[in-house]
Motif scaffolding. Structure first.
Motif, PDB file in Angstrom:
ATOM      1  N   LEU A 138       0.882  -1.146  -0.074  1.00 56.96           N
ATOM      2  CA  LEU A 138      -0.117   0.100  -0.145  1.00 56.96           C
ATOM      3  C   LEU A 138       0.951   1.302   0.019  1.00 56.96           C
ATOM      4  N   ASP A 139       0.234   2.320  -0.559  1.00 56.89           N
ATOM      5  CA  ASP A 139       1.152   3.639  -0.502  1.00 56.89           C
ATOM      6  C   ASP A 139       0.775   4.229   1.045  1.00 56.89           C
ATOM      7  N   ALA A 140       1.438   5.485   1.095  1.00 56.49           N
ATOM      8  CA  ALA A 140       1.394   6.173   2.330  1.00 56.49           C
ATOM      9  C   ALA A 140       0.045   6.098   2.855  1.00 56.49           C
ATOM     10  N   ASP A 141      -1.178   6.648   1.773  1.00 56.44           N
ATOM     11  CA  ASP A 141      -2.310   6.661   2.179  1.00 56.44           C
ATOM     12  C   ASP A 141      -3.421   5.473   2.224  1.00 56.44           C
ATOM     13  N   TRP A 142      -2.620   4.373   2.291  1.00 57.10           N
ATOM     14  CA  TRP A 142      -3.358   3.099   2.033  1.00 57.10           C
ATOM     15  C   TRP A 142      -4.087   2.923   0.831  1.00 57.10           C
ATOM     16  N   LYS A 143      -3.506   3.177  -0.252  1.00 54.99           N
ATOM     17  CA  LYS A 143      -4.119   3.053  -1.427  1.00 54.99           C
ATOM     18  C   LYS A 143      -3.445   1.849  -1.956  1.00 54.99           C
ATOM     19  N   MET A 144      -4.032   0.795  -2.530  1.00 56.78           N
ATOM     20  CA  MET A 144      -3.569  -0.544  -3.173  1.00 56.78           C
ATOM     21  C   MET A 144      -2.574  -0.164  -4.369  1.00 56.78           C
ATOM     22  N   MET A 145      -1.445  -0.732  -4.221  1.00 54.91           N
ATOM     23  CA  MET A 145      -0.532  -0.543  -5.142  1.00 54.91           C
ATOM     24  C   MET A 145      -0.368  -1.641  -6.016  1.00 54.91           C
ATOM     25  N   ARG A 146      -0.246  -2.809  -5.375  1.00 54.81           N
ATOM     26  CA  ARG A 146       0.186  -4.157  -6.193  1.00 54.81           C
ATOM     27  C   ARG A 146      -0.501  -5.290  -5.196  1.00 54.81           C
ATOM     28  N   GLY A 147      -1.373  -6.066  -5.844  1.00 52.47           N
ATOM     29  CA  GLY A 147      -1.799  -7.190  -5.121  1.00 52.47           C
ATOM     30  C   GLY A 147      -1.891  -8.298  -5.978  1.00 52.47           C
ATOM     31  N   LEU A 148      -1.832  -9.432  -5.154  1.00 52.63           N
ATOM     32  CA  LEU A 148      -1.617 -10.590  -5.708  1.00 52.63           C
ATOM     33  C   LEU A 148      -2.998 -11.512  -5.698  1.00 52.63           C
ATOM     34  N   ASP A 149      -3.274 -12.206  -6.585  1.00 55.13           N
ATOM     35  CA  ASP A 149      -4.452 -13.120  -6.343  1.00 55.13           C
ATOM     36  C   ASP A 149      -4.262 -14.374  -5.354  1.00 55.13           C
ATOM     37  N   ASP A 154       0.357   6.307  14.562  1.00 58.83           N
ATOM     38  CA  ASP A 154       1.541   5.743  15.382  1.00 58.83           C
ATOM     39  C   ASP A 154       2.704   5.176  14.438  1.00 58.83           C
ATOM     40  N   LYS A 155       2.326   4.873  13.325  1.00 59.47           N
ATOM     41  CA  LYS A 155       3.267   4.036  12.417  1.00 59.47           C
ATOM     42  C   LYS A 155       3.671   2.808  12.898  1.00 59.47           C
ATOM     43  N   SER A 156       2.349   2.349  13.540  1.00 54.51           N
ATOM     44  CA  SER A 156       2.564   0.830  14.010  1.00 54.51           C
ATOM     45  C   SER A 156       2.104  -0.163  13.363  1.00 54.51           C
ATOM     46  N   ILE A 157       2.284  -1.366  13.495  1.00 56.50           N
ATOM     47  CA  ILE A 157       1.861  -2.501  12.705  1.00 56.50           C
ATOM     48  C   ILE A 157       0.401  -2.766  12.883  1.00 56.50           C
ATOM     49  N   PHE A 158      -0.321  -2.852  11.684  1.00 57.22           N
ATOM     50  CA  PHE A 158      -1.726  -3.145  11.703  1.00 57.22           C
ATOM     51  C   PHE A 158      -1.939  -4.810  11.795  1.00 57.22           C
ATOM     52  N   GLU A 159      -3.083  -5.141  12.721  1.00 54.89           N
ATOM     53  CA  GLU A 159      -3.206  -6.440  12.620  1.00 54.89           C
ATOM     54  C   GLU A 159      -4.983  -6.434  12.786  1.00 54.89           C
ATOM     55  N   LEU A 160      -5.395  -7.336  12.204  1.00 56.50           N
ATOM     56  CA  LEU A 160      -7.005  -7.641  12.269  1.00 56.50           C
ATOM     57  C   LEU A 160      -7.304  -8.737  11.460  1.00 56.50           C
ATOM     58  N   VAL A 170       2.640  -4.062   7.711  1.00 56.05           N
ATOM     59  CA  VAL A 170       3.926  -3.335   8.462  1.00 56.05           C
ATOM     60  C   VAL A 170       4.547  -2.097   7.922  1.00 56.05           C
ATOM     61  N   PRO A 171       4.526  -0.910   8.499  1.00 57.69           N
ATOM     62  CA  PRO A 171       5.026   0.172   7.829  1.00 57.69           C
ATOM     63  C   PRO A 171       6.596   0.245   7.376  1.00 57.69           C
ATOM     64  N   ILE A 172       6.839   0.622   6.161  1.00 59.03           N
ATOM     65  CA  ILE A 172       8.344   0.856   5.635  1.00 59.03           C
ATOM     66  C   ILE A 172       8.416   2.073   5.694  1.00 59.03           C
ATOM     67  N   LEU A 173       9.335   2.461   6.365  1.00 54.56           N
ATOM     68  CA  LEU A 173       9.766   3.798   6.862  1.00 54.56           C
ATOM     69  C   LEU A 173      11.187   4.196   5.808  1.00 54.56           C
ATOM     70  N   ASP A 174      10.938   5.631   5.461  1.00 54.38           N
ATOM     71  CA  ASP A 174      12.313   6.049   4.570  1.00 54.38           C
ATOM     72  C   ASP A 174      13.220   6.430   5.647  1.00 54.38           C
ATOM     73  N   GLU A 175      14.215   7.241   5.205  1.00 56.22           N
ATOM     74  CA  GLU A 175      15.462   7.672   5.941  1.00 56.22           C
ATOM     75  C   GLU A 175      15.018   8.681   6.986  1.00 56.22           C
ATOM     76  N   LYS A 176      13.757   9.449   6.719  1.00 58.15           N
ATOM     77  CA  LYS A 176      13.553  10.508   7.440  1.00 58.15           C
ATOM     78  C   LYS A 176      12.572  10.103   8.774  1.00 58.15           C
TER      79      LYS A 176
END
Length: 889
Positions: free
Chosen positions: A412-423, A461-467, A486-492
């Motif tokens: 997902l992108d930073a706004d939780w838009k679907m970037m790539r999905g696998l069937d 929170d930049k925390s892991i999402f589980e549901l 899981v969030p993927i953080l950049d160098e900042k």
């Protein structure tokens, strides 16, 4: 003396005499003594005894050369010297088979000798003497048998007076023959009612000329009151009139008492069978016929009491070839008890064949050392087995669902838009362009608010999402997934994208529901069954009991563990129970043991059968223990009582068999005694007549020796067979041709008397006890002679052929006669002990012959059956194995 001048007249008178006449003239030696005679004249009757036509003037000894073998010449010389007429009898001719009465008279210097042929008279005298000797022998044998039998034997005249009483009857009266014979019933101690009853019966026998039979009780001089079975039979004179009434009476007190005890025992046995709460039946005989069956067994197989007397395999034909039927035959044939739980038995109870499961217990019934039947106890456990199988199936489905789960990886992108999905799992699609509304499309509305809230929190929170949440699949169906993003953080330190993995947990969710439902059903079912059911962890620690456990032990619910067992186990059983349980847990092997468990309500200890099985995963690791405890208190009590009953009956039968063995020894000794005397006196007769016996007499005496020896062997054989259950018979190769040949010799007189013939050839040689096989065929052939049709010579034909059935070589022997035969419906009764199909007044015998034949055939592992047509004869089929499995039978 001068001959009459009228020679022709003299010759005519001379030749008319029926006696042989010879006129002799003395011939003198040098010492002037008579040494021979010259023949002067011979009449026609004398001429047939000489071979010379020219006899006149020739020496007497020349014409009659055999005269030198006798002392006839010496007697004639003495008459010529003294003038004293001689009158004597002598035998003459080859083998000395002719007899003459010889008269010699001296007339002047001539000697007139006449010979009367008395051969016929001598033969009649010899036959008479032989008949008298045989009659005397028969009388001695009759007296010996009558006075040694324990039966009472007696004879009445027509005025009810005893004219004969044997030793047993005199002993019972306590009288001598002089005090009893010639007196009536009352004078010999009979009560008035008893005397009147017998007098009426004697009158009936005389009037109807038929035997009568009855039972009566009266006192014995030494043994007290006894029960007797008696028979009165008419004795006929030569005119066919009844001249006396003969009777025999047998003491049947012990038999009656034994019958009563046996009936009581059988009654108790049947009551026990019908009162047992477990389905039970009793099978008897080689055909396994249902003899007894209780109502529980009838209900279980869905039939009524009409099946009593039927073969079990006819009632349940679907059992043939099944494992359970093989065990039935094994128990009956080998005598090995059978106990097994949860046996699958497909059979027809409701109109169609279905699968049923039973806990089975089979026990052989043993009588006289032989298996005569078996007892079957069957407890249906179909519901318990099916319940366990369903539970196992449920667990199998659970494993299948777990193994069928899959994971889906996406970003997902930073706004939780679907970037790539696998069937994966049918709820995510490959996409080239990001799209933001995937939450609305694929998450169930009921979970969408919770999902959005959690996403916002993770973004903040930049925390892991589980549901765990529901999704709508591409095919429109509802599924469950577990999402972890899981969030993927950049160098900042800012979130560049989110990496997520979704596991399809639809099956797990379904399994959870199934397990929940299965456990609930399992607990409900476990609480319904009468057994105690429990489960344990892999270490054997109990973690569940059904309601039956708490009802029986009185424990509080949810009280688990091994400690809950110890207070309720019997003191003597506890160490064994615990040790066996720990061994099973340690080794991972099934557990089975019987022990006593205390009932908290009544305080009594009852017997239980406990079983436990380890439940393993596909790798063989134990994941759980499943166990049951079944109340077997009644079954165990019944089994113990049945074993005691069988032991008691076996002991009674053994004691009866020992009594019969003793009787056989005594009887054989008594039978041997007259035969021994026959041999002794025949030997003395030989010694007394040594050198005086002709060839025929020697032959007859030798045959008496042979017959007596054979009688000895027969008695020994019968004695050996009478104790066949105690002492086995050695098997040898027996040539049936030799057996029949010996029987022909022993029955020679009967065959000659009836002009009977035995036809046989190419009979087999087989393994068996020679004495028993001789007795088998002797009885059959003797019966064919005895039951011949009047005026028809017995014709007995014996044929044989070899057969191979069930990989067993056998000989099928057919014995056929042309006798009186019998009705078809009597074929089954003919081999029963003491069974007589014809009047013993006409045909003698004991009724034991054919029953003995059946026993001998079965002893050899064979069989015998009969078929007959009245007036056209009988056919006996004997099947015998050519080889015996054992060398002792």
């Amino acid at each position: 003396m001068e001959l009459i001048p009228n020679q022709d007249l003299f010759q005519t008178v001379f030749n008319s005499s029926p006696n042989s006449i010879v006129v002799l003239k003395s011939l003198y030696s040098d010492q002037n003594t008579v040494e021979d005679f010259s023949i002067q004249l011979i009449n026609t009757a004398m001429q047939k005894w000489i071979d010379h036509e020219n006899y006149k003037g020739r020496r007497f000894t020349e014409i009659f050369p055999r005269i030198k073998e006798t002392n006839i010449l010496e007697i004639l010389i003495e008459t010529a010297k003294t003038g004293i007429t001689a009158n004597f009898e002598r035998s003459y001719g080859e083998d000395k088979k002719y007899w003459f009465r010889i008269t010699a008279r001296k007339q002047d210097d001539l000697l007139v000798v006449s010979m009367e042929d008395i051969t016929g008279k001598k033969q009649a005298e010899t036959a008479l003497n032989t008949a008298l000797a045989a009659a005397e022998k028969q009388k001695r044998l009759y007296d010996s048998i009558i006075n040694t039998t324990p039966d009472l034997v007696y004879v009445f005249d027509l005025n009810y007076i005893f004219t004969y009483a044997n030793k047993a009857l005199l002993t019972m009266w306590g009288k001598s023959a002089e005090d009893a014979i010639g007196r009536g019933l009352r004078e010999n101690g009979y009560e008035e009612w008893h005397a009147l009853m017998h007098e009426r019966e004697i009158d009936t026998v005389v009037a109807e000329k038929k035997s009568i039979r009855g039972t009566v009780s009266f006192p014995h001089a030494e043994l007290g009151r006894r029960i007797y079975d008696y028979i009165f039979a008419p004795v006929f004179n030569e005119k066919g009139e009844v001249e006396a009434v003969a009777g025999t009476t047998r003491d049947i007190t012990e038999i009656k008492q034994a019958e009563e005890k046996l009936q009581q025992s059988e009654s108790r046995f049947r009551k026990m069978i019908h009162q047992t709460p477990a389905p039970t039946l009793v099978l008897k005989g080689d055909d396994l016929v249902i003899e007894e069956i209780n109502k529980h067994m009838l209900q279980m197989i869905g039939r009524g009491e009409e099946i009593i007397g039927m073969r079990l395999i006819d009632v349940l034909p679907e059992l043939k070839g099944q494992y359970v039927w093989e065990q039935v035959l094994k128990v009956y044939n080998e005598g090995i008890p059978f106990d097994q739980s949860e046996v699958l038995v497909p059979h027809n109870r409701t109109g169609e064949v279905k699968d049923y499961y039973y806990n089975l217990a089979y026990r052989p019934l043993v009588e006289d050392g032989q298996i005569t039947g078996m007892i079957q106890v069957a407890v249906e456990v179909t519901e318990q087995v099916v319940a366990r199988q369903k539970m196992e199936e449920s667990e199998s489905r659970f494993r299948a669902l777990v193994n069928a789960s899959s994971d889906v990886v996406y970003s997902l992108d930073a706004d939780w838009k679907m970037m790539r999905g696998l069937d994966g799992g049918g709820f995510l699609l490959d996409s080239e362009e990001p799209f933001a509304n995937w939450l609305d499309l694929y998450i169930h509305p009921a979970d969408r608010e919770k999902a959005v809230s959690r996403i916002k929190k993770s973004i903040e929170d930049k925390s892991i999402f589980e549901l765990e949440h529901r999704v709508i699949k591409t095919d429109g169906t509802l599924g469950w997934i577990f999402t972890r993003v899981v969030p993927i953080l950049d160098e900042k330190g800012n979130v560049a994208e989110w990496f997520g993995a979704a596991s399809d947990i639809t099956s797990q969710k379904e399994i959870q529901e199934i397990i929940k439902e299965s456990e609930e059903k399992f607990r409900q079912l476990a609480d319904l069954v009468p057994q105690i059911i429990w489960t344990g962890n892999p270490d054997g620690f109990v973690d569940y009991y059904n309601q039956r456990w708490y009802e029986y032990t009185g424990f509080d619910e949810n009280e688990y563990g091994d400690s809950s067992w110890l207070p309720n186990l019997h003191t003597y059983d506890a160490p064994l129970v615990m040790q066996n349980w720990y061994d099973s847990v340690h080794n991972g092997t099934p557990y089975q043991l019987e022990f006593r468990l205390k009932n908290a309500r009544t305080g009594e200890y009852r017997w239980f059968l406990s079983k436990a099985l380890p439940i393993k995963d596909k790798t063989g690791v134990i994941i759980k223990w499943f166990g049951t405890c079944t109340d077997i208190h009644e079954q165990k009590s019944i089994t113990e009582k049945l074993e005691i009953l069988v032991a008691d009956r076996t002991k009674e039968l053994q004691r009866s068999n020992e009594d019969l063995q003793q009787f056989a020894h005594v009887a054989s000794h008594d039978l041997k005694e007259p035969v021994r005397k026959i041999k002794t006196f025949v030997s003395r007769l030989e010694d007394h007549l040594n050198g005086k016996l002709d060839e025929s007499a020697s032959k007859f005496i030798n045959r008496i020796h042979v017959a007596a020896d054979r009688m000895f062997n027969m008695i020994d054989g019968v004695l050996a067979y009478s104790k066949i259950n105690a002492d086995s018979q050695k098997t040898t190769l027996v040539d049936l041709n030799e057996v029949i040949k010996n029987i022909e010799t022993d029955l020679e007189i009967s065959l000659q008397k009836t002009d009977g013939k035995i036809q046989y050839q190419d009979l087999p040689v087989l393994e068996g006890a020679s004495v028993l096989l001789y007795q088998l065929f002797y009885n059959l052939i003797n019966n064919s002679i005895k039951f011949a049709q009047e005026g028809t010579a017995p014709q007995i034909t014996i044929l044989a052929e070899k057969d191979n059935k069930r990989d067993k070589n056998t000989a099928v022997i057919i014995l056929e006669d042309n006798g009186i035969g019998f009705d078809h419906d009597q074929a089954g009764r003919i081999f029963e002990t003491f069974t007589r199909l014809n009047s013993k007044d006409r045909y003698e015998g004991t009724g034991l012959g054919l029953s003995l034949c059946k026993k001998i055939a079965e002893r050899h592992g064979g069989s015998i059956n009969a078929a007959g047509i009245p007036g056209k004869g009988a056919v006996f089929t004997i099947i015998l194995p050519l080889e015996q499995q054992q060398k002792d039978i």
